[in-house]
Write a protein that holds these residues in place. Sequence first.
Motif, PDB file in Angstrom:
ATOM      1  N   UNK A  28       0.832  -1.215   0.000  1.00  0.00           N
ATOM      2  CA  UNK A  28       0.000   0.000   0.000  1.00  0.00           C
ATOM      3  C   UNK A  28       0.862   1.259   0.000  1.00  0.00           C
ATOM      4  N   UNK A  29       2.048   1.185   0.590  1.00  0.00           N
ATOM      5  CA  UNK A  29       2.968   2.329   0.603  1.00  0.00           C
ATOM      6  C   UNK A  29       3.758   2.442  -0.686  1.00  0.00           C
ATOM      7  N   UNK A  30       3.590   1.489  -1.585  1.00  0.00           N
ATOM      8  CA  UNK A  30       4.287   1.554  -2.864  1.00  0.00           C
ATOM      9  C   UNK A  30       5.702   1.015  -2.829  1.00  0.00           C
ATOM     10  N   UNK A  31       6.055   0.292  -1.782  1.00  0.00           N
ATOM     11  CA  UNK A  31       7.396  -0.316  -1.744  1.00  0.00           C
ATOM     12  C   UNK A  31       7.491  -1.390  -2.817  1.00  0.00           C
ATOM     13  N   UNK A  32       8.643  -1.448  -3.455  1.00  0.00           N
ATOM     14  CA  UNK A  32       8.822  -2.374  -4.571  1.00  0.00           C
ATOM     15  C   UNK A  32       9.385  -3.717  -4.126  1.00  0.00           C
ATOM     16  N   UNK A  33      10.165  -3.693  -3.054  1.00  0.00           N
ATOM     17  CA  UNK A  33      10.897  -4.911  -2.681  1.00  0.00           C
ATOM     18  C   UNK A  33      11.053  -4.942  -1.170  1.00  0.00           C
ATOM     19  N   UNK A  34      11.075  -6.144  -0.621  1.00  0.00           N
ATOM     20  CA  UNK A  34      11.273  -6.327   0.818  1.00  0.00           C
ATOM     21  C   UNK A  34      12.419  -7.304   1.030  1.00  0.00           C
ATOM     22  N   UNK A  35      13.272  -6.990   1.992  1.00  0.00           N
ATOM     23  CA  UNK A  35      14.372  -7.884   2.369  1.00  0.00           C
ATOM     24  C   UNK A  35      14.115  -8.397   3.782  1.00  0.00           C
ATOM     25  N   UNK A  36      14.626  -9.598   4.065  1.00  0.00           N
ATOM     26  CA  UNK A  36      14.519 -10.135   5.415  1.00  0.00           C
ATOM     27  C   UNK A  36      15.769 -10.951   5.726  1.00  0.00           C
ATOM     28  N   UNK A  37      16.159 -10.887   6.978  1.00  0.00           N
ATOM     29  CA  UNK A  37      17.154 -11.817   7.512  1.00  0.00           C
ATOM     30  C   UNK A  37      16.373 -12.784   8.382  1.00  0.00           C
ATOM     31  N   UNK A  38      16.291 -14.032   7.989  1.00  0.00           N
ATOM     32  CA  UNK A  38      15.471 -14.949   8.756  1.00  0.00           C
ATOM     33  C   UNK A  38      15.747 -16.391   8.399  1.00  0.00           C
ATOM     34  N   UNK A  39      14.915 -17.257   8.957  1.00  0.00           N
ATOM     35  CA  UNK A  39      15.144 -18.688   8.766  1.00  0.00           C
ATOM     36  C   UNK A  39      14.836 -19.081   7.321  1.00  0.00           C
ATOM     37  N   UNK A  40      15.799 -19.798   6.747  1.00  0.00           N
ATOM     38  CA  UNK A  40      15.676 -20.119   5.324  1.00  0.00           C
ATOM     39  C   UNK A  40      14.562 -21.113   5.024  1.00  0.00           C
ATOM     40  N   UNK A  41      14.049 -21.810   6.063  1.00  0.00           N
ATOM     41  CA  UNK A  41      12.939 -22.732   5.830  1.00  0.00           C
ATOM     42  C   UNK A  41      11.587 -22.074   6.056  1.00  0.00           C
ATOM     43  N   UNK A  42      11.581 -20.869   6.622  1.00  0.00           N
ATOM     44  CA  UNK A  42      10.307 -20.238   6.994  1.00  0.00           C
ATOM     45  C   UNK A  42       9.860 -19.194   5.973  1.00  0.00           C
ATOM     46  N   UNK A  43      10.759 -18.273   5.606  1.00  0.00           N
ATOM     47  CA  UNK A  43      10.328 -17.119   4.820  1.00  0.00           C
ATOM     48  C   UNK A  43      10.015 -17.392   3.353  1.00  0.00           C
ATOM     49  N   UNK A  44      10.554 -18.432   2.736  1.00  0.00           N
ATOM     50  CA  UNK A  44      10.173 -18.688   1.339  1.00  0.00           C
ATOM     51  C   UNK A  44       8.663 -18.898   1.142  1.00  0.00           C
ATOM     52  N   UNK A  45       7.952 -19.330   2.187  1.00  0.00           N
ATOM     53  CA  UNK A  45       6.503 -19.544   2.025  1.00  0.00           C
ATOM     54  C   UNK A  45       5.751 -18.238   1.730  1.00  0.00           C
ATOM     55  N   UNK A  46       6.389 -17.106   2.063  1.00  0.00           N
ATOM     56  CA  UNK A  46       5.745 -15.816   1.768  1.00  0.00           C
ATOM     57  C   UNK A  46       6.168 -15.264   0.405  1.00  0.00           C
ATOM     58  N   UNK A  47       7.154 -15.902  -0.197  1.00  0.00           N
ATOM     59  CA  UNK A  47       7.655 -15.442  -1.489  1.00  0.00           C
ATOM     60  C   UNK A  47       9.092 -14.960  -1.442  1.00  0.00           C
ATOM     61  N   UNK A  48       9.710 -14.997  -0.266  1.00  0.00           N
ATOM     62  CA  UNK A  48      11.098 -14.555  -0.159  1.00  0.00           C
ATOM     63  C   UNK A  48      12.040 -15.560  -0.811  1.00  0.00           C
ATOM     64  N   UNK A  49      13.062 -15.005  -1.461  1.00  0.00           N
ATOM     65  CA  UNK A  49      14.005 -15.836  -2.193  1.00  0.00           C
ATOM     66  C   UNK A  49      15.443 -15.430  -1.879  1.00  0.00           C
ATOM     67  N   UNK A  50      16.299 -16.389  -1.513  1.00  0.00           N
ATOM     68  CA  UNK A  50      17.720 -16.043  -1.369  1.00  0.00           C
ATOM     69  C   UNK A  50      18.350 -15.710  -2.715  1.00  0.00           C
ATOM     70  N   UNK A  51      17.810 -16.243  -3.797  1.00  0.00           N
ATOM     71  CA  UNK A  51      18.389 -15.963  -5.126  1.00  0.00           C
ATOM     72  C   UNK A  51      18.214 -14.495  -5.502  1.00  0.00           C
ATOM     73  N   UNK A  52      17.046 -13.916  -5.156  1.00  0.00           N
ATOM     74  CA  UNK A  52      16.843 -12.491  -5.447  1.00  0.00           C
ATOM     75  C   UNK A  52      17.766 -11.642  -4.568  1.00  0.00           C
TER      76      UNK A  52
END
Length: 85
Positions: free
Chosen positions: A23-47
């Motif tokens: 809603x704020x118009x952000x294009x990209x989100x980064x996270x430092x987190x567990x590699x087995x948890x965050x991919x379910x939301x769409x997070x990718x280490x490759x990106x």
Amino acid sequence: MPAKQGQGIGDALIRAGLDALREQGCAISFVLGHEAYYPRFGYSPDLAARFASPFAGPHFMAMMLDSDAPWPQGGRADYAPAFGR
Ligand SMILES: CC(C)(COP(=O)(O)OP(=O)(O)OC[C@H]1O[C@@H](n2cnc3c(N)ncnc32)[C@H](O)[C@@H]1OP(=O)(O)O)[C@@H](O)C(=O)NCCC(=O)NCCS
């Protein structure tokens, strides 16, 4: 609280946060987190690996907030100064 974990609260909070960023118009989100948890939301280490960062590694992930948007070719990712000291 441990008794409240595993009921989908963390999932709902993350999805609500991502909706707020969209809603704020952000294009990209980064996270430092567990590699087995965050991919379910769409997070990718490759990106995230396209971005130079002191946090590089398997726990450093990124996602485009518009899933149809092309991935950037690269860039740099740092904490905001207040958190980066
Ligand atoms: C991590 C936390 C925010 C998740 O919230 P939650 O409401 O329990 O999570 P949800 O119910 O939405 O999701 C449960 C899933 O998260 C996973 N999960 C929970 N804690 C995890 C952790 N620390 N690392 C990796 N995965 C975790 C569970 O294994 C479960 O996976 P499954 O769906 O494949 O079974 C919460 O458990 C918590 O506050 N933990 C203690 C503090 C902490 O570890 N914070 C992380 C700081 S980066």
